[in-house]
Motif scaffolding. Structure first.
Motif, PDB file in Angstrom:
ATOM      1  N   THR A 296      -1.404  -2.772   0.730  1.00  0.00           N
ATOM      2  CA  THR A 296      -1.746  -4.055   0.103  1.00  0.00           C
ATOM      3  C   THR A 296      -1.326  -4.093  -1.366  1.00  0.00           C
ATOM      4  O   THR A 296      -1.247  -5.167  -1.948  1.00  0.00           O
ATOM      5  N   VAL A 329       4.146  -4.049   3.931  1.00  0.00           N
ATOM      6  CA  VAL A 329       3.069  -4.909   3.459  1.00  0.00           C
ATOM      7  C   VAL A 329       2.059  -5.174   4.560  1.00  0.00           C
ATOM      8  O   VAL A 329       2.398  -5.708   5.632  1.00  0.00           O
ATOM      9  N   HIS A 336       1.025 -10.785   1.811  1.00  0.00           N
ATOM     10  CA  HIS A 336       1.609 -10.843   3.150  1.00  0.00           C
ATOM     11  C   HIS A 336       2.118 -12.226   3.517  1.00  0.00           C
ATOM     12  O   HIS A 336       3.240 -12.391   3.986  1.00  0.00           O
ATOM     13  N   LEU A 365       6.893  -9.540  -5.384  1.00  0.00           N
ATOM     14  CA  LEU A 365       6.430  -8.151  -5.509  1.00  0.00           C
ATOM     15  C   LEU A 365       6.259  -7.775  -6.985  1.00  0.00           C
ATOM     16  O   LEU A 365       5.259  -7.140  -7.356  1.00  0.00           O
TER      17      LEU A 365
END
Lengths: 736, 736
Positions: A296, A329, A336, A365
């Motif tokens: 996560t 992920v 997600h 990200l």
């Protein structure tokens, strides 16, 4: 003038991403072409000693230099002398057929071939077939964490296949029937009446390095230079130069067990201080996240209720945090939903695989990493699982939304993470990182990431330091555990002469004082690394600016002795092996290496013998600790397992911190002891910058020239700039 | 009528090599298609339980059925009942992208997958990634001598990828993000506060068999049937039925050392007679040729001054010659000049590689083999080195004059040699052969060649008998040497229940009486094989006509017990293996197998324990030697290493020669002992033909029905034809 034009064309092509036909090319058209092959003739001379040719539609393929940390260091390359093109006599040839691209590079049977990345079984890859696939280390078949498609030859050239595809290499293996260089066949079973004409060979030597790969084309870059080190350096400069660590990156690292919480981690740091043990970076393992495998990237609040406070408190002790993560992920992570459409068709451990060729994926990200980690002081990452067995990662038939082939993604995924974190996270905050990654590949020299492995063979780990130096990558022989105090000490000693000195206790829960009987010697090894910081930091500056690997294989030393070559039988388990007489493999000892410009390191394996042989190159060599002369071109035996055998070149000047420190913040302004070894005059260019930002790239660095002439030391400013270390407090002529 | 039309279309396509669109097709269009994939919908129903689909331009690729010994046995297939198409609910899908062909076959996580050829580590290939490449046996990665791209599922279907390409298989490995069947991720490092949701899995089960291969397309053939044996049998029938050995091929074989001459070979044969040891075939190794590695295929006159006389003299003793050869042609051989332009670009051991896709090349080779060997009585060959490591054979970028891709040549080269020798050499002289080969592949069931290996692990060798039976290939666990008398005896016992009972002493110079303390038991094992000739010959007739493998894995027995499944950690050598809890492999015991219709063989390994467990399927089982009842669906322990543990099904009728013989010529007209086991009535179809020619293919064979009802035996002629064995001299109710 000509090179300036080439440079401008090169730069403009890079910037505009144009792939037009080269306007400056050098055709090398001599030599006989073998049947059915095409001559590779449009060799573009990119810089002195650097030529590039494009075979097929190579521009449609992902190239490694597209992912390099920086564009080629043309100023540095153009300062180097011209050298002749190595394939002027016999042509490089190619063939595109049946969906494969084939390239044939002439190579004499008497040449030794070195390189191909992090090959932990030895650097000599003559007479091998290799699968250059990113994978876990596979014991000699080519598959490894960083299967860099770059090799150098003892004849003085290097070849780089600059395309992110699995590459199959037949290095001096295979005999074309139309080759003029084939040996004469020898009958395996002549009758007694006939005298044997020589030993039968299971693998008659080939006269080329033949490679093949899938795809539409391949870019081939050829390097030459005055010696092997010059060739490797030009490769590194072409790939943008070497990575420059922050000073703290060269301190001591420790990773705590996977399930540790903030309290346990703090206690561990306090123990290091109580034990007078250096510590600069603490690594947190999967348990810091809410979910791992898949991840996560979010703080697990049960364990770390106040990440910012924890990170700040650590920083106040001088300790930076490094976070473990893998790229896959978790559906339970915040990222997600937005990343799902930006990910590949197949999952890894049920986590989606972000398509890092898409800018949107990288932005999502990086924003998350910046907000949750870097903004509160996290210094870097350990990017795990970007290598991985076929049964863990995505298959070659997976599809990514950017259209990048799954195979190219396998080869480049570690690189893509490195580039993203470097360019879009750390450079954005003008903070250098020093991080870890489990896979890398071509053109990676500028990446501030060090490789590590699940394999744990000490001999292989030492070999890795040599292997990495030939391919523009960095390697850490991290310590995890040991079967004996002697092995523990030997492993600690080895890692202290690597780019990243780390104890990785994520599963073992070991600490440096694991074996009390050697704790003082362990501490001394780490303290010596800390004292050598000025020396090592300058070695990295040479990597950055000149492409010279800071830790190097002995074959890159001009005066290196001939490697000890052993013959080994093929690994066949047949009780009646029909090939035992023919299947010869070359094994070289890669058990010693160069550390910085002038120190030779010969680590112990920690076995029972407690002694080892050291092969000294030509030139006078001196014991690091005593300054005594030890030999010249000779083999010596050492039996001092309490400290790493270190030997110094004649004339070497070595700057050290005057005293041992436990944290790199204490290196700032620390007085220097400058040592001189042997009789010849010598000097050392002491590089200094702010130790932490990218400002050095804009020229914000200084160089002090430390010289010894006739036994007397002196200092001069070669380039004014920031100061990092203190004044020289003592000039020491060793051996007196 | 419909099937007759399909058959005619099929035959005409085969004969004319036309590849038009199928005129009869069954579309199976239900089920949800996953993102980006194409539905494979044109399933052509070739025969009951056989469907074919062509993906991409599969007709441009070399198919295995093109190389089959015979065309599909349509009469036999059409006699079998219709069964439903197994993929009517979830679709098979495909994708052609980036030069790869991908096929996705739905497969539940609860299915067991078996097959993929000669996988010597076990027949269960669930949850594996395999590289189906012809190669030396590679311990579990898929590479093996016969990587047949055919698997069967415990759910009752089989899938055959009928294209000669390297195939990468992800069997229940890999999770597409759009699959409806994905498991829920489990965190690997939950904090103590959170209960674990289950074990974390390094390899979450996938819901498909996903394959990819290079090339322009792939032909997929799906099989179904009433049970696994029925599926395998239909596969074999589709591939032309099983190979029919000459009777002498089932006798005992011996290969002499590589350097033996005519005199030494003759002496060896005399020793066999003196020791009362059976011998039908003598194998000559490389020294019979003027040059080997590479080969001339010409008699070495120093060792064999009169080949015809030697062959004739051997034949007069009842002993046939089998000649070792590899396919690579020495420049010192007569054939070299004419074959040179008909060979590939790369050599093997400096010998040219004939392009067997060219009729001219085959004609040259066959004429030479006919003139120099077969015309004087040579009975067959041992075709070596058609597997081979990458560093020995030709690279994927090699070019062959026929235009056949080098990769396809690697996959099919063993098949091409088999087909050439069968069709253009032995069939031409109307003489059956029984030969050896080191590689094979799909659709090979009709090839009279048995595989062998340089690997020599007895457990793997026993497993090979089961593995081969699932893929239409034959396997010999040949004996070469042993570390103890117990191992020697156990290995001899094993090979006596295989398709080719051979002692291969080419390097070891061993003889059956190598360990005098067990020579009587060795002789008894071989004599038992000889006595079982009528039983085994009929089992091969069932292979030939019905596709039933004569030696079979236990899972092909309808009432086979659940295999013993062991869990094994991944082979990672990390001292702190992070995946030890997750990387589970399934290992099944494949240490017993069926021999002919009713005998279960449970060989000893020859280890110190001298005993073993036998798992009996459901149904009453009887000891072969005593006729005593031993169990039903139970496990029993046996401790009789002096003889192979053999168990017989209730009701079985087993015809044997009345007495042991030392040469199969003595089987002709030999009286029969017919045994009956257990209480149920039973019968046996005793197949007979001339034992040596291909006339049986024209119906020249006879069948005697041997029955036991109420303890009383009787004989009836089911099909009149040639007689081979003698009359029944005794009817024996065992256990009385």
């Amino acid at each position: 003038m000509k090179w300036f034009v080439v440079f401008l064309i090169f730069l403009s092509m890079k910037m505009l991403s144009l792939h037009s036909a080269p306007s400056t090319s050098t055709a090398h058209n001599s030599g006989t072409l073998l049947t059915g092959l095409d001559r590779v003739k449009d060799w573009e001379n990119m810089a002195p000693g650097v030529w590039r040719a494009r075979i097929g539609d190579s521009e449609k393929e992902l190239s490694y230099t597209d992912l390099a940390a920086r564009s080629p260091r043309m100023e540095a390359l153009n300062r180097l002398p011209e050298v002749p093109f190595p394939f002027a006599k016999e042509p490089v040839s190619s063939l595109c057929n049946d969906g494969l691209v084939h390239v044939r590079i002439p190579c004499g049977a008497d040449e030794s071939i070195y390189g191909f990345g992090l090959q932990l079984d030895g650097i000599n890859k003559s007479r091998r077939v290799l699968d250059l696939n990113v994978d876990h280390w596979a014991r000699g078949g080519g598959r490894t964490h960083a299967p860099v498609p770059f090799y150098i030859s003892s004849k003085g050239y290097g070849v780089f296949f600059n395309t992110a595809r699995f590459i199959k290499v037949h290095a001096q293996v295979g005999n074309r029937k139309d080759s003029p260089n084939n040996p004469t066949p020898v009958d395996r079973n002549p009758p007694p009446q006939e005298p044997a004409k020589g030993p039968w060979m299971a693998q008659p030597p080939g006269d080329a390095v033949e490679v093949n790969l899938r795809g539409q084309g391949v870019e081939v870059v050829v390097f030459s230079g005055k010696n092997l080190l010059d060739i490797v350096s030009r490769y590194n400069l072409f790939c943008g130069g070497g990575a420059m660590p922050p000073l703290w990156g060269l301190g001591f690292w420790h990773r705590v067990p996977a399930s540790f919480n903030a309290e346990q981690s703090t206690k561990e740091v306090e123990e290091f201080a109580a034990q007078d043990m250096p510590l600069d970076v603490l690594g947190l393992e999967p348990g810091w996240m809410t979910r791992s495998y898949p991840c996560t990237f979010e703080w697990q609040k049960h364990r770390f209720p106040d990440p910012a406070g924890f990170t700040k408190a650590m920083f106040e002790r001088g300790v930076r945090l490094n976070l473990w993560e893998n790229p896959y992920v978790s559906p339970e992570g915040k990222l997600h939903k937005s990343l799902e459409p930006l990910s590949g068709s197949h999952m890894v451990w049920l986590g989606i695989v972000p398509d890092l060729m898409l800018p949107e994926a990288r932005q999502l990200l990086c924003k998350h990493h910046a907000d949750e980690h870097v903004s509160i002081g996290v210094s870097g990452y350990k990017i795990d699982e970007v290598d991985g067995y076929d049964q863990w990662l995505w298959p070659e038939h997976a599809v990514f939304p950017s259209g990048t082939p799954a195979e190219s993604m396998r080869q480049a995924y570690g690189l893509l993470w490195q580039k993203m974190l470097l360019e879009e996270l750390f450079r954005e905050s003008n903070t250098r990182t020093w991080s870890l990654v489990r896979s890398s590949n071509g053109a990676a020299s500028g990446m501030p990431f060090t490789l590590y492995s699940d394999s744990y063979n000490h001999a292989e780990y030492i070999t890795g330091l040599s292997a990495a130096s030939l391919s523009g990558i960095l390697w850490s022989p991290e310590v995890r555990g040991a079967g004996s105090a002697a092995e523990w000490l030997a492993r600690i000693q080895t890692v202290c002469f690597s780019p990243l000195a780390m104890l990785n206790a994520w599963a073992s829960a070991t600490k440096p004082w694991e074996f009390p009987e050697v704790t003082d010697q362990v501490r001394a090894a780490i303290h010596l690394r800390m004292r050598l910081l000025p020396y090592l930091y300058a070695a990295f500056a040479d990597y950055n600016q000149k492409g010279i690997p800071p830790i190097r294989a002995m074959i890159l030393e001009e005066a290196a002795p001939t490697p000890v070559v052993q013959k080994a039988d093929e690994e066949l388990d047949d009780v009646n092996n029909p090939y035992a007489d023919g299947g010869i493999r070359i094994i070289e000892q890669n058990d010693q290496f160069m550390f910085g410009p002038s120190i030779l390191v010969a680590p112990y394996y920690g076995d029972k013998s407690q002694k080892r042989e050291v092969r000294l190159p030509k030139g006078d060599w001196y014991d690091f600790y005593t300054g005594e002369f030890v030999g010249n071109g000779s083999s010596i035996e050492v039996a001092t397992p309490e400290r790493t055998p270190l030997f110094v070149k004649d004339g070497a000047v070595i700057p050290m911190l005057a005293k041992a420190i436990n944290n790199t913040r204490n290196a700032y302004g620390h007085p220097l002891e400058v040592r001189h070894y042997g009789k010849s005059s010598g000097s050392f260019a002491l590089y200094e910058d702010d130790g932490n930002s990218f400002n050095y790239e804009n020229g914000e660095f200084g160089i002090r020239e430390l010289s010894f002439v006739d036994g007397k030391g002196s200092e001069a400013i070669a380039k004014s700039g920031p100061r990092l270390f203190g004044d020289v407090s003592s000039w020491v002529q060793m051996g007196n």
